[in-house]
Design a protein around this motif. Structure first.
Motif, mmCIF file in Angstrom:
data_model
loop_
_atom_site.group_PDB
_atom_site.id
_atom_site.type_symbol
_atom_site.label_atom_id
_atom_site.label_comp_id
_atom_site.label_asym_id
_atom_site.label_seq_id
_atom_site.Cartn_x
_atom_site.Cartn_y
_atom_site.Cartn_z
ATOM 1 N N ILE A 200 24.383 60.310 -41.528
ATOM 2 C CA ILE A 200 24.276 61.542 -42.321
ATOM 3 C C ILE A 200 22.860 62.112 -42.234
ATOM 4 O O ILE A 200 22.170 62.327 -43.235
ATOM 5 C CB ILE A 200 24.689 61.321 -43.783
ATOM 6 C CG1 ILE A 200 26.029 60.580 -43.861
ATOM 7 C CG2 ILE A 200 24.806 62.641 -44.526
ATOM 8 C CD1 ILE A 200 26.545 60.374 -45.259
ATOM 9 N N SER A 201 22.399 62.290 -41.033
ATOM 10 C CA SER A 201 21.102 62.919 -40.746
ATOM 11 C C SER A 201 19.897 62.097 -41.200
ATOM 12 O O SER A 201 18.775 62.582 -41.143
ATOM 13 C CB SER A 201 21.035 64.331 -41.359
ATOM 14 O OG SER A 201 22.054 65.143 -40.808
ATOM 15 N N VAL A 202 20.108 60.871 -41.687
ATOM 16 C CA VAL A 202 19.006 59.978 -42.023
ATOM 17 C C VAL A 202 18.819 59.018 -40.848
ATOM 18 O O VAL A 202 19.731 58.268 -40.498
ATOM 19 C CB VAL A 202 19.282 59.186 -43.316
ATOM 20 C CG1 VAL A 202 18.152 58.192 -43.579
ATOM 21 C CG2 VAL A 202 19.444 60.139 -44.491
ATOM 22 N N THR A 203 17.661 59.044 -40.217
ATOM 23 C CA THR A 203 17.401 58.216 -39.045
ATOM 24 C C THR A 203 16.436 57.092 -39.404
ATOM 25 O O THR A 203 15.405 57.333 -40.030
ATOM 26 C CB THR A 203 16.814 59.057 -37.898
ATOM 27 O OG1 THR A 203 17.752 60.077 -37.552
ATOM 28 C CG2 THR A 203 16.536 58.203 -36.670
ATOM 29 N N THR B 160 15.903 46.489 -42.414
ATOM 30 C CA THR B 160 14.915 47.510 -42.743
ATOM 31 C C THR B 160 15.049 47.859 -44.215
ATOM 32 O O THR B 160 16.105 47.638 -44.828
ATOM 33 C CB THR B 160 15.064 48.774 -41.872
ATOM 34 O OG1 THR B 160 13.934 49.616 -42.071
ATOM 35 C CG2 THR B 160 16.322 49.564 -42.234
ATOM 36 N N LEU B 161 13.991 48.411 -44.777
ATOM 37 C CA LEU B 161 13.996 48.813 -46.183
ATOM 38 C C LEU B 161 13.875 50.315 -46.354
ATOM 39 O O LEU B 161 14.153 50.837 -47.428
ATOM 40 C CB LEU B 161 12.843 48.121 -46.938
ATOM 41 C CG LEU B 161 12.904 46.597 -47.003
ATOM 42 C CD1 LEU B 161 11.657 46.052 -47.695
ATOM 43 C CD2 LEU B 161 14.160 46.129 -47.716
ATOM 44 N N ARG B 162 13.436 51.023 -45.311
ATOM 45 C CA ARG B 162 13.229 52.466 -45.413
ATOM 46 C C ARG B 162 13.759 53.153 -44.162
ATOM 47 O O ARG B 162 13.608 52.605 -43.059
ATOM 48 C CB ARG B 162 11.716 52.783 -45.571
ATOM 49 C CG ARG B 162 11.120 52.282 -46.863
ATOM 50 C CD ARG B 162 9.700 52.818 -47.038
ATOM 51 N NE ARG B 162 8.823 52.363 -45.969
ATOM 52 C CZ ARG B 162 8.113 51.242 -46.022
ATOM 53 N NH1 ARG B 162 8.181 50.476 -47.086
ATOM 54 N NH2 ARG B 162 7.345 50.893 -45.015
ATOM 55 N N PRO B 163 14.346 54.322 -44.303
ATOM 56 C CA PRO B 163 14.659 55.066 -45.538
ATOM 57 C C PRO B 163 15.938 54.596 -46.218
ATOM 58 O O PRO B 163 16.300 55.106 -47.271
ATOM 59 C CB PRO B 163 14.808 56.501 -45.037
ATOM 60 C CG PRO B 163 15.350 56.343 -43.650
ATOM 61 C CD PRO B 163 14.688 55.115 -43.106
ATOM 62 N N VAL B 164 16.637 53.634 -45.598
ATOM 63 C CA VAL B 164 17.806 53.017 -46.218
ATOM 64 C C VAL B 164 17.614 51.505 -46.120
ATOM 65 O O VAL B 164 16.804 51.012 -45.334
ATOM 66 C CB VAL B 164 19.117 53.438 -45.515
ATOM 67 C CG1 VAL B 164 19.410 54.910 -45.731
ATOM 68 C CG2 VAL B 164 19.056 53.105 -44.026
ATOM 69 N N VAL B 165 18.372 50.766 -46.920
ATOM 70 C CA VAL B 165 18.300 49.300 -46.889
ATOM 71 C C VAL B 165 19.369 48.774 -45.944
ATOM 72 O O VAL B 165 20.553 49.085 -46.090
ATOM 73 C CB VAL B 165 18.488 48.703 -48.294
ATOM 74 C CG1 VAL B 165 18.513 47.182 -48.230
ATOM 75 C CG2 VAL B 165 17.385 49.175 -49.231
ATOM 76 N N ASP C 131 31.039 45.628 -39.852
ATOM 77 C CA ASP C 131 31.429 46.862 -40.542
ATOM 78 C C ASP C 131 30.257 47.464 -41.314
ATOM 79 O O ASP C 131 30.115 48.681 -41.411
ATOM 80 C CB ASP C 131 32.589 46.583 -41.503
ATOM 81 C CG ASP C 131 33.879 46.273 -40.765
ATOM 82 O OD1 ASP C 131 33.968 46.584 -39.550
ATOM 83 O OD2 ASP C 131 34.799 45.690 -41.383
ATOM 84 N N GLY C 132 29.383 46.575 -41.847
ATOM 85 C CA GLY C 132 28.254 47.061 -42.629
ATOM 86 C C GLY C 132 27.225 47.820 -41.815
ATOM 87 O O GLY C 132 26.445 48.594 -42.374
ATOM 88 N N LEU C 133 27.223 47.606 -40.492
ATOM 89 C CA LEU C 133 26.336 48.365 -39.626
ATOM 90 C C LEU C 133 27.022 49.601 -39.049
ATOM 91 O O LEU C 133 26.359 50.530 -38.617
ATOM 92 C CB LEU C 133 25.832 47.481 -38.483
ATOM 93 C CG LEU C 133 24.899 46.337 -38.891
ATOM 94 C CD1 LEU C 133 24.546 45.476 -37.679
ATOM 95 C CD2 LEU C 133 23.627 46.872 -39.539
#
Length: 274
Positions: A127-130, A152-157, A184-186
């Motif tokens: 959703i446009s978050v890279t 990773t912790l940024r910009p999503v966990v 599935d989580g990835l």
């Protein structure tokens, strides 16, 4: 002992052409494309009497407009095929227990230090978050698998893991096979938040261990080879499966010492942009 079966290159244009053996999805409306490259280091000159310890790097880039008309389709599985000749010595190295690693949420202290066999990163968009996600790679029990932990912790966990079976093959075109089934989580960070892989790189090998071979103790590298002269190419194949489109198979080359360049239509991914 022939290792990696290198192919001599004539000009840089041939290298680019080899790397450019990219594939398109089968469906007419699907525009996802994949290119792969990589390298084996260090190069090996002369005529060694024993196999040399080397690193193997694989890199890939994806472009397309299957998700939101902009991004590549969501990857569900990648199968890697490598040529005959190399010696992979995972059975001599310490291994990581994936259950302990998962319980520790990727903390490296959950595994023996000598079980970490490589690492890398992947750039993915949802959703446009890279985000640029770190990859740690561990040896599985008996060298029969490789464990990939994504974090990773940024910009999503992101905290997820996959265990990829590793096979040594006999006969046929390829000598080794690695099967990566994407969790599935990835594939979907949240309901409806599907993920598109944009770029990735991973390096395995370079480390050594001392193992008992028969009655003697010998030093062994994780990946060993007898031949990889500067300017030679090694064949590799990647088979990519996706959620919504037909699979894509890419036959390409890895360079001895230097990775062949990506075709110009596959630029580097930029964080924070689509």
């Amino acid at each position: 002992m022939r290792v990696f079966q290198p192919v001599r290159i004539v000009a840089l244009a041939l290298v680019a052409a080899g790397c450019g053996l990219l594939a398109h999805a089968g469906a007419a409306s699907a525009r996802t494309q994949v290119a792969i490259t990589g390298g084996v280091t260090p190069t090996i000159t002369g005529f060694p009497t024993k196999p040399k310890n080397v690193k193997l790097t694989i890199a890939g880039r994806m472009i397309g407009d299957d998700v939101e008309g902009v991004f590549p389709a969501t990857t569900t599985k990648i199968v890697w095929w490598f040529t005959h000749g190399a010696r992979v010595n995972g059975r001599y190295f310490r291994h990581c227990d994936p259950r302990r690693l998962a319980a520790a949420r990727g903390n490296p202290s959950a595994c023996p230090r000598a079980s970490r066999i490589g690492g890398g990163w992947v750039v993915a968009t949802a959703i446009s978050v890279t985000a640029r996600v770190r990859i740690d790679i561990y040896n599985g029990k008996g060298g029969k698998s490789m464990i990939f932990y994504f974090q990773t912790l940024r910009p999503v966990v992101v905290n997820d893991m996959l265990v990829a079976p590793f096979q040594t093959l006999k006969g046929g075109r390829h000598g080794f096979k690695l099967t990566m089934r994407i969790p599935d989580g990835l594939q979907e960070l949240a309901p409806g938040m599907v993920t598109s892989v944009r770029e990735f790189t991973a390096t395995v090998g370079g480390m050594t261990t001392t193992a008992r071979i028969g009655r003697r103790r010998e030093k062994r590298g994780f990946i060993e080879t007898m031949a990889c002269p500067p300017g030679a190419l090694v064949t590799a194949r990647g088979e990519f499966s996706f959620r919504t489109i037909s699979p894509i198979t890419v036959d390409s080359y890895l360079g001895c010492g230097q990775a062949p360049p990506f075709p110009p239509e596959f630029p580097r991914s930029q964080l924070g942009s689509s």
